[in-house]
Every structure is written in C-alpha cells, then in structure tokens.
Motif scaffolding. Structure first.
Motif, PDB file in Angstrom:
ATOM      1  N   ALA A   1      21.442 -26.042 -21.313  1.00 49.01           N
ATOM      2  CA  ALA A   1      20.285 -26.737 -20.757  1.00 49.01           C
ATOM      3  C   ALA A   1      19.115 -25.805 -20.468  1.00 49.01           C
ATOM      4  N   ASP A   2      19.308 -24.497 -20.566  1.00 47.92           N
ATOM      5  CA  ASP A   2      18.260 -23.550 -20.161  1.00 47.92           C
ATOM      6  C   ASP A   2      16.912 -23.833 -20.819  1.00 47.92           C
TER       7      ASP A   2
ATOM      8  N   ASN B   1      23.434 -30.789 -30.691  1.00 47.30           N
ATOM      9  CA  ASN B   1      22.170 -30.790 -31.428  1.00 47.30           C
ATOM     10  C   ASN B   1      21.367 -32.068 -31.194  1.00 47.30           C
ATOM     11  N   LEU B   2      22.052 -33.217 -31.263  1.00 49.05           N
ATOM     12  CA  LEU B   2      21.353 -34.483 -31.078  1.00 49.05           C
ATOM     13  C   LEU B   2      20.920 -34.673 -29.628  1.00 49.05           C
ATOM     14  N   GLY B   3      21.813 -34.365 -28.691  1.00 46.92           N
ATOM     15  CA  GLY B   3      21.481 -34.523 -27.281  1.00 46.92           C
ATOM     16  C   GLY B   3      20.316 -33.649 -26.859  1.00 46.92           C
ATOM     17  N   ARG B   4      20.274 -32.410 -27.335  1.00 48.71           N
ATOM     18  CA  ARG B   4      19.156 -31.523 -27.001  1.00 48.71           C
ATOM     19  C   ARG B   4      17.847 -32.058 -27.548  1.00 48.71           C
ATOM     20  N   ALA B   5      17.885 -32.541 -28.800  1.00 46.26           N
ATOM     21  CA  ALA B   5      16.661 -33.078 -29.399  1.00 46.26           C
ATOM     22  C   ALA B   5      16.183 -34.306 -28.631  1.00 46.26           C
ATOM     23  N   LEU B   6      17.101 -35.153 -28.215  1.00 43.57           N
ATOM     24  CA  LEU B   6      16.748 -36.338 -27.453  1.00 43.57           C
ATOM     25  C   LEU B   6      16.151 -35.965 -26.098  1.00 43.57           C
ATOM     26  N   ALA B   7      16.811 -35.049 -25.390  1.00 43.12           N
ATOM     27  CA  ALA B   7      16.311 -34.636 -24.078  1.00 43.12           C
ATOM     28  C   ALA B   7      14.934 -33.989 -24.196  1.00 43.12           C
ATOM     29  N   LEU B   8      14.730 -33.193 -25.228  1.00 42.55           N
ATOM     30  CA  LEU B   8      13.423 -32.562 -25.423  1.00 42.55           C
ATOM     31  C   LEU B   8      12.347 -33.618 -25.671  1.00 42.55           C
ATOM     32  N   ALA B   9      12.683 -34.630 -26.482  1.00 41.70           N
ATOM     33  CA  ALA B   9      11.713 -35.696 -26.748  1.00 41.70           C
ATOM     34  C   ALA B   9      11.360 -36.438 -25.466  1.00 41.70           C
TER      35      ALA B   9
END
Length: 296
Positions: free
Chosen positions: A41-42, A15-23
């Motif tokens: 990662a899709d 959850n945190l990694g996805r939010a960071l990558a999106l930012a």
C-alpha cells in the motif's frame, strides 16, 4: 457545490486492486486500503489513500467495499473476522471464481446484512477506468443502482446481468472460454508456420487482421443457435470441415500436435455424418451440447 464522492474501501492490492485503488484516489474518492502484505500500500498511501491494519477497520470505513483477492476462499477468509461490520454496506467482489463459490459467498454476505454484487472485470491493470474496460455484474440490483456511477468511473462501463449472483461468473466462464479457444488456434497456427521458418510475429499480423473480421460472424452464429435455424449459403459445415482437415493434415505432416484443434474437426465430422454438411457452421454447437437449453 458538488456532492462529496463516495468513500470506497479496496481489500486486496494485487495488480488489479492497486490499479483500482489508484484510480479511486486520483478521482478524489476517500480511499481506504487493506492488504495482507501492508507494504504494497505504500505507493497508494503516498498519493492519499488511507491504510488500515485490519479488514474490520477497512470495511467500517466505507459504504462501498470492493474485494479483489486471489479466489473465493481467500475472500471469505479475509472477510470473516469483519463479518459484524458488513451490515448495510455494498460488498462488490471482483475476485474470479466459478458459480458455486459465488452463490455461497452471496448467501454468506446476505447473512451479514450486506448487499452483495459479483463482478467480472474485462481489463488489464493498464486499462482500468478507460473506455477499453468493461465489467459484468450480478447480484443486488440495489447495490448496482446505487454504486455503478462510481464503479463505472474507476473500473469500466458496467452491465447488470441479473439478480442471481452467479450470472456474472457464468458469463465470465463463457467469454473466457472463447478467448482460450482463440489462443488454441493461435498456438497451433504459429507452430505450423514455424515449421517453414516463418517467425511468430510475421504470421500473427495477418492472423489478427483476419480474426477481427472473422469475429463479426459470431453474432450471426449466435442468432442461428438461439433460433435453431441453420440455413446458410456461406459458411457451411462442409466448407469448414474440409478447411480444418487440411490444416491438421499439413500440421501432422510437419510434426505439429493436433490435440488443440482435432476435437473441433470431430464436431464438424459428426454433423456431416448426420446429414448437416450444408448447414451453418454454427450447427456444430448441436454436437457439442446436444439438448442444451437455448435462451428464449
């Protein structure tokens, strides 16, 4: 012309990694991602992130590598096959951990030639990169100075706590300990209210309002502890001892388990027995950690 934004790699897409990558993607950083389950990662790839098949490729892609996995064992397992690619890179680990694994990870990263920075993130995924989020860092001052503008923008305002890589973890354990103490009082309080038919939501509203005010006393208590001067004419050990004893007595009469708060009453009673009933409530610290070293 604006300088190009720093390429960043994110390893771990919980959850945190996805939010960071999106930012990162949304702010225009060339973003490389890796996750053990590639399908996570899709959505990021659809927005412009680059997915790679190995951690070594991910590390090689960026000067700034951020690791966000379950624990330090998982971080070490993921990074070990890519050790040769870490030299000259800033490795920022925002995985939660205790001080000993942090120091071991920092030593290992240094052996690989990486600048290691450990981070404790105070945010939920929805607040990543907003003014509500903040991060405490420790380890390589050079890595912090070079990359904190990028990290601040996508994670939250960062503070450097020192070059011992474990300092952020120690801060984290202390801050979260305070949070769990609050949760203990919350669970006891809503249980006590529930014995009289008061819904949890109804008692939570005034509880939150009061806790916000009560938290303003903590800096004063911290000053008492650091100075060792516990003189007060307000929140004394005796006042709080009587109050907490009444709470526990009322709860026990209604079948409420007192194990979450009874140890705190024990600290108050020990201080009162030693003749410190008129001292600041903060003096309970002296029974909790006798002989503890104070800062300064």
């Amino acid at each position: 012309m604006n300088a190009p934004l720093t390429p960043v790699t994110v390893i771990g897409l919980g959850n945190l990694g996805r939010a960071l990558a999106l930012a990162l993607v949304e702010r225009g950083h060339p973003t490389t991602v890796w996750n053990r389950s590639p399908a996570k990662a899709d959505p990021l790839v659809a927005k412009g992130a680059r997915r790679v098949g190995t951690v070594a490729e991910a590390v090689a892609a960026s000067p700034l590598v951020i690791v966000c996995v379950l624990d330090y064992d998982a971080a070490r397992a993921a990074l070990t096959p890519s050790a040769g690619a870490l030299a000259g890179r800033a490795l920022v680990n925002i995985t939660s951990g205790t001080p000993e694994p942090v120091r071991a990870m920092a030593d290992w990263a240094a052996e690989q030639g990486a600048d290691y920075l450990d981070g404790a993130v105070y945010a939920v995924p929805q607040t990543i990169g907003t003014p509500e989020a903040f991060v405490l860092y420790s380890g390589s001052r050079a890595a912090f100075d070079a990359h904190h503008p990028t990290l601040d923008a996508v994670l939250g305002a960062g503070t450097f706590t020192g070059e011992d890589p474990a300092l952020a973890s120690v801060h984290d354990m202390a801050v979260l300990g305070g949070m769990y103490g609050m949760f203990a009082g919350f669970f006891h309080g809503i249980t006590l209210a529930g014995t009289e038919g008061i819904p949890a939501a109804d008692i939570t509203r005034p509880m939150v309002r009061w806790l916000v005010q009560a938290a303003q006393a903590l800096p004063e208590f911290a000053g008492d502890i650091d100075s060792g001067d516990y003189a007060t004419d307000t929140s004394t050990i005796d006042i709080n001892r009587w109050g907490l004893d009444a709470i526990l007595t009322a709860g026990r009469a209604r079948g409420v388990d007192d194990r979450l708060l009874a140890p705190l009453l024990g600290l108050f009673e020990r201080q009162a027995a030693e003749g410190h009933g008129s001292a600041s409530l903060a003096r309970a610290y002296e029974s909790f950690a006798p002989g503890a070293r104070r800062a300064g």
